[in-house]
Scaffold this motif. Sequence first.
Motif, PDB file in Angstrom:
ATOM      1  N   MET A 133      39.472  38.580  34.161  1.00  0.00           N
ATOM      2  CA  MET A 133      40.362  38.677  35.315  1.00  0.00           C
ATOM      3  C   MET A 133      39.608  38.388  36.609  1.00  0.00           C
ATOM      4  SD  MET A 133      42.865  41.828  36.368  1.00  0.00           S
ATOM      5  CE  MET A 133      44.077  41.606  37.700  1.00  0.00           C
ATOM      6  N   LEU A 134      38.434  38.987  36.765  1.00  0.00           N
ATOM      7  CA  LEU A 134      37.630  38.732  37.964  1.00  0.00           C
ATOM      8  C   LEU A 134      37.307  37.245  38.080  1.00  0.00           C
ATOM      9  CD1 LEU A 134      35.222  41.800  37.756  1.00  0.00           C
ATOM     10  CD2 LEU A 134      36.702  41.282  39.709  1.00  0.00           C
ATOM     11  N   GLU A 135      36.916  36.640  36.974  1.00  0.00           N
ATOM     12  CA  GLU A 135      36.585  35.213  36.990  1.00  0.00           C
ATOM     13  C   GLU A 135      37.800  34.363  37.336  1.00  0.00           C
ATOM     14  OE1 GLU A 135      35.079  34.892  33.061  1.00  0.00           O
ATOM     15  OE2 GLU A 135      33.039  35.533  33.602  1.00  0.00           O
ATOM     16  N   THR A 136      38.965  34.754  36.824  1.00  0.00           N
ATOM     17  CA  THR A 136      40.195  34.015  37.116  1.00  0.00           C
ATOM     18  C   THR A 136      40.496  34.010  38.606  1.00  0.00           C
ATOM     19  OG1 THR A 136      41.128  34.493  34.935  1.00  0.00           O
ATOM     20  CG2 THR A 136      42.690  33.926  36.683  1.00  0.00           C
ATOM     21  N   PHE A 137      40.175  35.115  39.276  1.00  0.00           N
ATOM     22  CA  PHE A 137      40.416  35.226  40.704  1.00  0.00           C
ATOM     23  C   PHE A 137      39.241  34.693  41.537  1.00  0.00           C
ATOM     24  CE2 PHE A 137      43.835  37.875  39.308  1.00  0.00           C
ATOM     25  CZ  PHE A 137      44.750  37.910  40.349  1.00  0.00           C
ATOM     26  N   GLY A 138      38.287  34.059  40.887  1.00  0.00           N
ATOM     27  CA  GLY A 138      37.188  33.420  41.611  1.00  0.00           C
ATOM     28  C   GLY A 138      36.039  34.337  41.979  1.00  0.00           C
ATOM     29  N   ILE A 139      35.970  35.519  41.369  1.00  0.00           N
ATOM     30  CA  ILE A 139      34.871  36.457  41.645  1.00  0.00           C
ATOM     31  C   ILE A 139      33.751  36.173  40.653  1.00  0.00           C
ATOM     32  CG2 ILE A 139      34.189  38.858  41.883  1.00  0.00           C
ATOM     33  CD1 ILE A 139      36.381  38.032  43.847  1.00  0.00           C
ATOM     34  N   ARG A 140      32.575  35.815  41.162  1.00  0.00           N
ATOM     35  CA  ARG A 140      31.426  35.516  40.311  1.00  0.00           C
ATOM     36  C   ARG A 140      30.469  36.700  40.331  1.00  0.00           C
ATOM     37  NH1 ARG A 140      28.268  31.672  41.980  1.00  0.00           N
ATOM     38  NH2 ARG A 140      27.807  30.666  39.975  1.00  0.00           N
ATOM     39  N   PHE A 141      29.938  37.073  39.176  1.00  0.00           N
ATOM     40  CA  PHE A 141      29.135  38.282  39.086  1.00  0.00           C
ATOM     41  C   PHE A 141      28.123  38.168  37.951  1.00  0.00           C
ATOM     42  CE2 PHE A 141      33.018  38.612  36.651  1.00  0.00           C
ATOM     43  CZ  PHE A 141      32.577  39.016  35.398  1.00  0.00           C
ATOM     44  N   SER A 142      27.061  38.962  38.070  1.00  0.00           N
ATOM     45  CA  SER A 142      26.083  39.057  36.979  1.00  0.00           C
ATOM     46  C   SER A 142      26.336  40.301  36.141  1.00  0.00           C
ATOM     47  CB  SER A 142      24.662  39.075  37.535  1.00  0.00           C
ATOM     48  OG  SER A 142      24.479  40.166  38.428  1.00  0.00           O
ATOM     49  N   SER A 143      26.971  41.303  36.721  1.00  0.00           N
ATOM     50  CA  SER A 143      27.389  42.481  35.968  1.00  0.00           C
ATOM     51  C   SER A 143      28.645  43.040  36.622  1.00  0.00           C
ATOM     52  CB  SER A 143      26.294  43.551  35.915  1.00  0.00           C
ATOM     53  OG  SER A 143      25.989  44.027  37.209  1.00  0.00           O
ATOM     54  N   ALA A 144      29.459  43.725  35.818  1.00  0.00           N
ATOM     55  CA  ALA A 144      30.720  44.255  36.339  1.00  0.00           C
ATOM     56  C   ALA A 144      31.174  45.432  35.496  1.00  0.00           C
ATOM     57  CB  ALA A 144      31.796  43.171  36.358  1.00  0.00           C
ATOM     58  N   GLY A 145      31.997  46.271  36.064  1.00  0.00           N
ATOM     59  CA  GLY A 145      32.555  47.408  35.356  1.00  0.00           C
ATOM     60  C   GLY A 145      33.907  47.765  35.936  1.00  0.00           C
ATOM     61  N   GLU A 146      34.660  48.561  35.213  1.00  0.00           N
ATOM     62  CA  GLU A 146      35.993  48.948  35.654  1.00  0.00           C
ATOM     63  C   GLU A 146      36.291  50.394  35.276  1.00  0.00           C
ATOM     64  OE1 GLU A 146      39.852  47.839  33.547  1.00  0.00           O
ATOM     65  OE2 GLU A 146      39.952  46.516  35.320  1.00  0.00           O
ATOM     66  N   ASN A 147      36.893  51.139  36.191  1.00  0.00           N
ATOM     67  CA  ASN A 147      37.473  52.449  35.913  1.00  0.00           C
ATOM     68  C   ASN A 147      38.968  52.367  36.211  1.00  0.00           C
ATOM     69  OD1 ASN A 147      34.993  53.622  35.325  1.00  0.00           O
ATOM     70  ND2 ASN A 147      34.746  54.565  37.342  1.00  0.00           N
ATOM     71  N   ILE A 148      39.789  52.970  35.367  1.00  0.00           N
ATOM     72  CA  ILE A 148      41.222  53.026  35.630  1.00  0.00           C
ATOM     73  C   ILE A 148      41.708  54.459  35.470  1.00  0.00           C
ATOM     74  CG2 ILE A 148      41.728  50.629  35.032  1.00  0.00           C
ATOM     75  CD1 ILE A 148      42.619  51.557  32.270  1.00  0.00           C
ATOM     76  N   ALA A 149      42.815  54.754  36.122  1.00  0.00           N
ATOM     77  CA  ALA A 149      43.414  56.088  36.036  1.00  0.00           C
ATOM     78  C   ALA A 149      44.863  55.999  36.472  1.00  0.00           C
ATOM     79  CB  ALA A 149      42.653  57.081  36.923  1.00  0.00           C
ATOM     80  N   TYR A 150      45.656  56.976  36.105  1.00  0.00           N
ATOM     81  CA  TYR A 150      47.009  57.025  36.638  1.00  0.00           C
ATOM     82  C   TYR A 150      47.479  58.472  36.744  1.00  0.00           C
ATOM     83  CZ  TYR A 150      49.286  57.912  32.075  1.00  0.00           C
ATOM     84  OH  TYR A 150      49.695  58.450  30.889  1.00  0.00           O
ATOM     85  N   GLY A 151      48.316  58.707  37.747  1.00  0.00           N
ATOM     86  CA  GLY A 151      48.924  60.014  37.920  1.00  0.00           C
ATOM     87  C   GLY A 151      48.393  60.846  39.061  1.00  0.00           C
ATOM     88  N   MET A 197      36.904  48.475  40.542  1.00  0.00           N
ATOM     89  CA  MET A 197      36.113  47.392  39.963  1.00  0.00           C
ATOM     90  C   MET A 197      34.767  47.339  40.664  1.00  0.00           C
ATOM     91  SD  MET A 197      38.833  44.302  39.254  1.00  0.00           S
ATOM     92  CE  MET A 197      39.797  44.313  37.729  1.00  0.00           C
ATOM     93  N   PHE A 198      33.722  47.279  39.883  1.00  0.00           N
ATOM     94  CA  PHE A 198      32.341  47.245  40.391  1.00  0.00           C
ATOM     95  C   PHE A 198      31.711  45.922  40.002  1.00  0.00           C
ATOM     96  CE2 PHE A 198      33.571  51.471  39.024  1.00  0.00           C
ATOM     97  CZ  PHE A 198      33.228  52.304  40.091  1.00  0.00           C
ATOM     98  N   THR A 199      30.927  45.334  40.894  1.00  0.00           N
ATOM     99  CA  THR A 199      30.239  44.097  40.559  1.00  0.00           C
ATOM    100  C   THR A 199      28.855  44.032  41.200  1.00  0.00           C
ATOM    101  OG1 THR A 199      30.912  42.721  42.441  1.00  0.00           O
ATOM    102  CG2 THR A 199      32.447  42.844  40.572  1.00  0.00           C
ATOM    103  N   LYS A 200      28.058  43.186  40.626  1.00  0.00           N
ATOM    104  CA  LYS A 200      26.842  42.692  41.264  1.00  0.00           C
ATOM    105  C   LYS A 200      27.013  41.188  41.319  1.00  0.00           C
ATOM    106  CE  LYS A 200      21.792  42.563  41.100  1.00  0.00           C
ATOM    107  NZ  LYS A 200      20.597  42.981  40.357  1.00  0.00           N
ATOM    108  N   PRO A 201      27.201  40.611  42.511  1.00  0.00           N
ATOM    109  CA  PRO A 201      27.462  39.168  42.608  1.00  0.00           C
ATOM    110  C   PRO A 201      26.293  38.335  42.117  1.00  0.00           C
ATOM    111  CG  PRO A 201      28.037  40.302  44.644  1.00  0.00           C
ATOM    112  CD  PRO A 201      27.271  41.291  43.808  1.00  0.00           C
TER     113      PRO A 201
END
Length: 203
Positions: A133-151, A197-201
């Motif tokens: 998803m990040l790549e699709t939106f043009g975000i380039r990175f060497s490492s990445a992570g994601e946290n999600i939550a709801y409520g 979303m966390f990244t290291k460009p």
Amino acid sequence: MKKKILLVLIILSVCIVEVSAQTTYTVKSGDSIWKIAVKYETGVSEILAKNPQVKNPSLIYPGQKLTIPDQSSVKALEAEVIRLVNVERAKKGLQALKADWEISRVARYKSQDMINKKYFSHTSPTYGSPFKMLETFGIRFSSAGENIAYGQKTPAAVMNSWMNSSGHRANILSPSYTHIGVGLAKTSSGVCYWTQMFTKPLK
């Protein structure tokens, strides 16, 4: 490439967020849709969706009125999550993460996609993995992570949930990341979905 995906399930509650308003922008000489999007930290597609009269995005003219989506109330809550992340990082002597509005935009799309497609997962039926998803939106990175939550109703509440989960806390306190984006969306009944979303460009 180092890739992390961490997931948390939480108790459902209701989040109150003001409905996004809109503002009117008068095009100036030298403007482009992209420049205006950057000015308002929004996407070109979001501006075009509000302005169906613009048939050719490359052809706008001085004096033309454009409707700009105003997401200030949502962005304020997202910014507070980022502030709280950096408070936690400071406690551990870690470098503050740099807020990146383009990553926040991707995270906001992810939160909205979870609502639209009725799922709660790091893998989106629309965009695939967070990395794709990040790549699709043009975000380039060497490492990445994601946290999600709801409520959770507030930035403090969602941060408390994440910090009380070892995996999510590891993302928040990882020295591997330098940039962060946070995206908030809510259902028609007011339930909040949060994405970090966390990244290291790439250099």
